[in-house]
Design a protein around this motif. Structure first.
Motif, PDB file in Angstrom:
ATOM      1  N   GLU A 486      -6.434  -0.849   1.945  1.00  0.00           N
ATOM      2  CA  GLU A 486      -5.610  -0.760   0.339  1.00  0.00           C
ATOM      3  C   GLU A 486      -4.880  -1.357  -0.398  1.00  0.00           C
ATOM      4  O   GLU A 486      -5.108  -1.869  -1.273  1.00  0.00           O
ATOM      5  N   ALA A 517      -9.558   4.001  -1.533  1.00  0.00           N
ATOM      6  CA  ALA A 517      -8.514   2.978  -2.219  1.00  0.00           C
ATOM      7  C   ALA A 517      -8.467   1.719  -1.136  1.00  0.00           C
ATOM      8  O   ALA A 517      -8.000   0.667  -2.891  1.00  0.00           O
ATOM      9  N   VAL A 518      -9.506   1.257  -0.375  1.00  0.00           N
ATOM     10  CA  VAL A 518      -9.293  -0.018   0.117  1.00  0.00           C
ATOM     11  C   VAL A 518     -10.195  -0.865  -1.659  1.00  0.00           C
ATOM     12  O   VAL A 518     -10.970  -0.618  -2.123  1.00  0.00           O
TER      13      VAL A 518
END
Length: 721
Positions: A486, A517-518
């Protein structure tokens, strides 16, 4: 036997009853068809019935039809009793369902004979029904046993998979750490002890692999992959592994493919290499002096596939003719004493036979005791869509005479064939993928994330990656891997499958989830696990992983998979991190980054026009500060779309002039802008300016050195530019 007599004439009924009782039959007599039909519907209905044709209410034909319509395990035997003996009448009775007929007036002997025929047929039906019953019971038992066997086989497979993991995990530590230890300074005794440990560990691993492969063969789960590969590169890698063993015994080792053998094929290179290694390994093992020759030749080909023949010839002990038939059976060797002298499980050739057949070929041997052996196998492989790339020989040797001086006849033959084919002098020799070739192929600094909970495995993997010239950080579980991705733009993930908190499969699904959210949902993820059974690879791929590497991880296998999945374009590989305080410009403490200025690449694009190159570079150096200033304005205005476009513009200009490190960093900003993450763009902006300063310094040196004799990469290979 119980017999029904349906006859409306009392005299005929009495005579029939008397005659049949005389022969020991139990009689049920009725005077009309309706009562006969009722009797035949009972659970204990007679097995044989004599039905008069003409009866009140229901005639014999109708009774026949109704009886035949009943669903019974064993239909009764029906005899039609009639004075009608015309052919049409007989046919009508048989079509109604009668098995036989008896003409009135009847002869008692004929009556007995026809009843006896019916009795024999009924008995045969009963025996057949009994046999069917036994068959059904046996089938049920067999199905039950098969289900139990399947459960046992599944339990065995699970056991092998678990044992594989339990054994391979410590073996990974043993072999890997010994490999790293052997690369350090050791005295002679220490080196010898460590080498014995390494050899023993690799022997144990080979034995484990044979047992696992045998288990797959036994269960029919040995499957082939379909991958593109270069046959000549495969043979070169294979020869590199075997030549050292041969040289240690003072043997010549020759390995070559005929000139007409296609290089770019599609199949399972790992299994092809396995068969070659089995056969050549045996050749080295059983040969004390002389040579080992491995050849690949073309048997036939079409536009889409090629049938190849591989030959492994040795000058070893040979095999007696009466023992050659059992060579390819499981757990067998030509002479049991060889197991004690040379070692081995007797599984290698049996597995090789199965693999050759899976590849659409066959395997065989030609040998004589004391005169060496020739093992051969064929394989049918698909051709790749791309064409063979012929490279002409350099001008320096065209038309020149070549003297070959070698005391080994096969060596001379191989070299002569290669020179005549025009390949020996020109074609580059494929080599193993090493830290140097990975650095050369990657035009930018790459960053690898290792997710592994075992500290020993971490040390081994990080040690190998360091020797390959790659930057790597380690985390201990899947949750930590997701969190790291992330915030840090890694290029590739090596993911262990079995980890606490979040395993590798779950972590991969989270990484691939567009809602997570990477930074890069499409980052290559390589499964790294000690599980080696059929289905493990499929589970990894279904979870979203790109590839699979089995533990214990060898440096060559890891290098191969990195070469396959690390991005090759500069704009997607380079992710240089900011230098730590005091480390800038220190080559002894900092891993190499992307080339600051690819001067040779620039000259190649501009056809070696130095004046034009200087003009382009000067214009670039004057324009980039303006573009960076525009980028800053976009950030101040909060305009992510314009920031993305501006970063893209800087990236493209940098790539054109050979500013690869700057282009790579601009690409990072472009990606962040594309996702609307302006904070990430701001965070990377200082690094962009640092990379431009470094590029400006390198380009200034180029501009300040007049009349530089610059030539692009093809000049290094012997071609005129």
């Amino acid at each position: 036997m119980k017999i029904l007599i349906a006859e409306d004439d009392m005299t005929s009924r009495t005579v029939l009853t008397g005659v049949l009782k005389k022969y020991g039959h139990e009689i049920v007599a009725t005077e009309d068809g309706a009562k006969a039909w009722q009797v035949m519907q009972q659970p204990d209905a007679p097995k044989l019935a004599i039905l008069d044709w003409m009866m009140p209410e229901l005639d014999g034909l109708e009774v026949c039809r109704r009886v035949r319509a009943l669903e019974t395990a064993q239909p009764p035997y029906l005899i039609m009793l009639t004075a009608k003996v015309a052919k049409e009448d007989i046919i009508a009775g048989l079509e109604a369902g009668a098995d036989d007929y008896l003409a009135k007036p009847f002869d008692p002997r004929e009556l007995k004979a026809r009843v006896d025929v019916g009795r024999r047929i009924i008995e045969m039906h009963e025996k057949l029904a009994e046999a069917n019953r036994h068959l059904i019971e046996a089938t049920a038992r067999a199905q039950d046993m098969a289900a139990q066997a399947e459960m046992a086989n599944r339990a065995k497979s699970d056991f092998l998979a678990n044992m594989s993991h339990e054994i391979r995990t410590p073996m990974n530590g043993v072999i890997g750490m010994i490999g790293l230890l052997l690369d350090t300074r050791l005295d002679e005794d220490q080196w010898r002890y460590a080498e014995i440990v390494r050899t023993s560990g690799e022997s144990l691993l080979a034995l484990l692999n044979d047992i696992l492969d045998f288990s797959k063969v036994e269960s029919g789960k040995l499957a082939l992959e379909m991958l593109d590969f270069d046959l000549r590169a495969l043979l070169d890698d294979f020869a590199t592994m075997l030549v050292q063993q041969a040289q240690e015994k003072g043997l010549e080792f020759i390995c070559a493919a005929a000139a007409d053998v296609p290089s770019y094929l599609r199949g399972d290179p790992g299994r092809l290499r396995q068969v070659l290694t089995n056969l050549a390994g045996n050749a080295v093992k059983f040969t004390q002096k002389g040579e080992i020759v491995v050849r690949a030749s073309l048997v036939s080909e079409t536009a889409n596939e090629a049938l190849l023949r591989f030959l492994v010839k040795d000058t070893g002990i040979g095999i007696p003719a009466d023992k050659q038939g059992i060579l390819f059976q499981k757990f067998t060797q030509a002479d049991p004493s060889t197991t004690r002298k040379y070692g081995g499980t007797g599984l290698g050739l049996a597995i090789s036979k199965q693999l050759a057949e899976l590849m659409g070929g066959e395997i065989g041997v030609v040998s004589a005791e004391g005169l060496g052996s020739e093992f051969w196998f064929t394989a049918r492989l698909a051709k790749q869509a791309r064409q063979e790339r012929a490279i002409p020989p350099p001008a320096e040797i065209r038309g020149a005479g070549v003297l070959m001086a070698d005391d080994n006849t096969p060596n001379r033959e191989v070299l002569r064939a290669q020179f005549l084919a025009g390949t020996a002098a020109a074609a580059p020799v494929p080599s193993l993928v090493t830290r140097h070739t990975i650095r050369e192929m990657r035009q930018g600094t790459v960053r690898v994330l290792l997710a592994e909970d075992n500290i020993t495995n971490q040390q081994v993997a990080l040690g190998i990656l360091k020797k390959l010239g790659l930057r790597a950080e380690a985390v201990a579980n899947g949750a930590e891997a997701v969190k790291a991705l992330e915030t840090i733009p890694y290029d590739l993930v090596l993911m262990d499958v079995q980890m606490p908190e979040m395993d590798g499969l779950e972590a991969t699904r989270e990484i691939r989830n567009p809602q997570s959210a990477v930074l890069n949902h499409q980052i290559p993820i390589i499964a790294m696990t000690a599980h080696a059974m059929q289905g493990d690879r499929e589970k990894c791929l279904q979870a979203g992983m790109n590839d699979y590497i089995a533990k214990p991880v060898s440096p060559q296998a890891l290098a191969d998979v990195l070469d396959k999945w690390l991005p090759k374009e500069p704009e997607v590989t380079a992710r240089p991190a900011a230098a730590r305080p005091g480390e800038a410009g220190s080559p002894s403490t900092q891993e190499p980054e992307a080339p600051i200025f690819d001067q040779a690449g620039l000259m190649a694009r501009l056809m070696d026009d130095e004046d034009l190159a200087r003009k382009v570079v000067g214009g670039f150096l004057g324009d980039v500060p303006r573009q960076i200033e525009i980028l800053k304005n976009c950030l101040e205005a909060g305009d992510a779309a314009r920031a993305e476009r501006q970063a893209h513009s800087i990236k493209g200009a940098s790539a054109n002039v050979g500013g690869q490190a700057l282009g790579a960093m601009a690409f990072e900003l472009e990606k962040a802008g594309k996702t609307g993450n302006l904070e990430a763009v701001r965070a990377r902006l200082p690094e962009l300016e640092r990379q431009f300063a470094r590029l400006k310094e390198a380009m200034s040196e180029f501009l300040n050195v007049p009349n530089q004799p610059l030539r692009h990469e093809s000049a290094k290979k012997g071609y005129d530019v």
